[in-house]
Design a protein around this motif. Sequence first.
Motif, short mmCIF file in Angstrom:
data_model
loop_
_atom_site.label_atom_id
_atom_site.label_comp_id
_atom_site.label_asym_id
_atom_site.label_seq_id
_atom_site.Cartn_x
_atom_site.Cartn_y
_atom_site.Cartn_z
N ARG A 1 12.57 -3.24 3.05
CA ARG A 1 11.38 -2.93 2.75
C ARG A 1 10.93 -3.57 1.40
O ARG A 1 9.71 -4.11 1.28
CB ARG A 1 11.02 -1.41 2.46
CG ARG A 1 10.81 -0.62 3.75
CD ARG A 1 10.78 0.66 3.78
NE ARG A 1 10.86 1.34 4.90
CZ ARG A 1 10.86 2.73 5.03
NH1 ARG A 1 10.96 3.39 3.66
NH2 ARG A 1 10.71 3.31 6.04
N ARG B 1 10.49 -7.34 2.01
CA ARG B 1 9.31 -7.75 2.79
C ARG B 1 8.11 -7.60 1.78
O ARG B 1 7.16 -8.51 1.71
CB ARG B 1 8.91 -6.65 3.96
CG ARG B 1 9.05 -7.23 5.01
CD ARG B 1 8.97 -6.38 6.29
NE ARG B 1 10.13 -5.78 6.65
CZ ARG B 1 10.13 -4.38 6.66
NH1 ARG B 1 8.96 -3.61 6.52
NH2 ARG B 1 11.36 -3.77 6.95
N ARG B 2 8.21 -6.52 0.73
CA ARG B 2 6.98 -6.32 -0.14
C ARG B 2 6.87 -7.61 -1.14
O ARG B 2 5.97 -7.94 -1.55
CB ARG B 2 7.37 -5.09 -0.86
CG ARG B 2 6.03 -4.72 -1.44
CD ARG B 2 6.20 -3.25 -2.38
NE ARG B 2 6.96 -2.06 -1.39
CZ ARG B 2 7.71 -1.40 -1.63
NH1 ARG B 2 8.52 -1.65 -2.91
NH2 ARG B 2 8.42 -0.64 -0.82
#
Length: 86
Positions: free
Chosen positions: A67, A70-71
């Motif tokens: 995550r 991806r951020r």
Amino acid sequence: MRRHRFEPAALVMGLVLIGLTVAFLLDAGRVWDLSRPQVSIPLAGGGLLLVAATAIVTQAVRLVRARRARRLRAAEGSGPARYGAS
């Protein structure tokens, strides 16, 4: 040889199985008594719980890292477009 992901749960499972093997070898050599299920079942069950906890923690860490990556990729990709760069 192809590279693969490190699996801590597999490592812990191997160590648990080696520990159980040693325990049963000690039982066969009459050094340790595993004839009572009150000793051997919690030993095996505790090892399996340790492996399950390791797998859950590993999966949670991988999920958080994915995550975060991806951020960061999304923030880097939209950065220049935000300032009007072409």
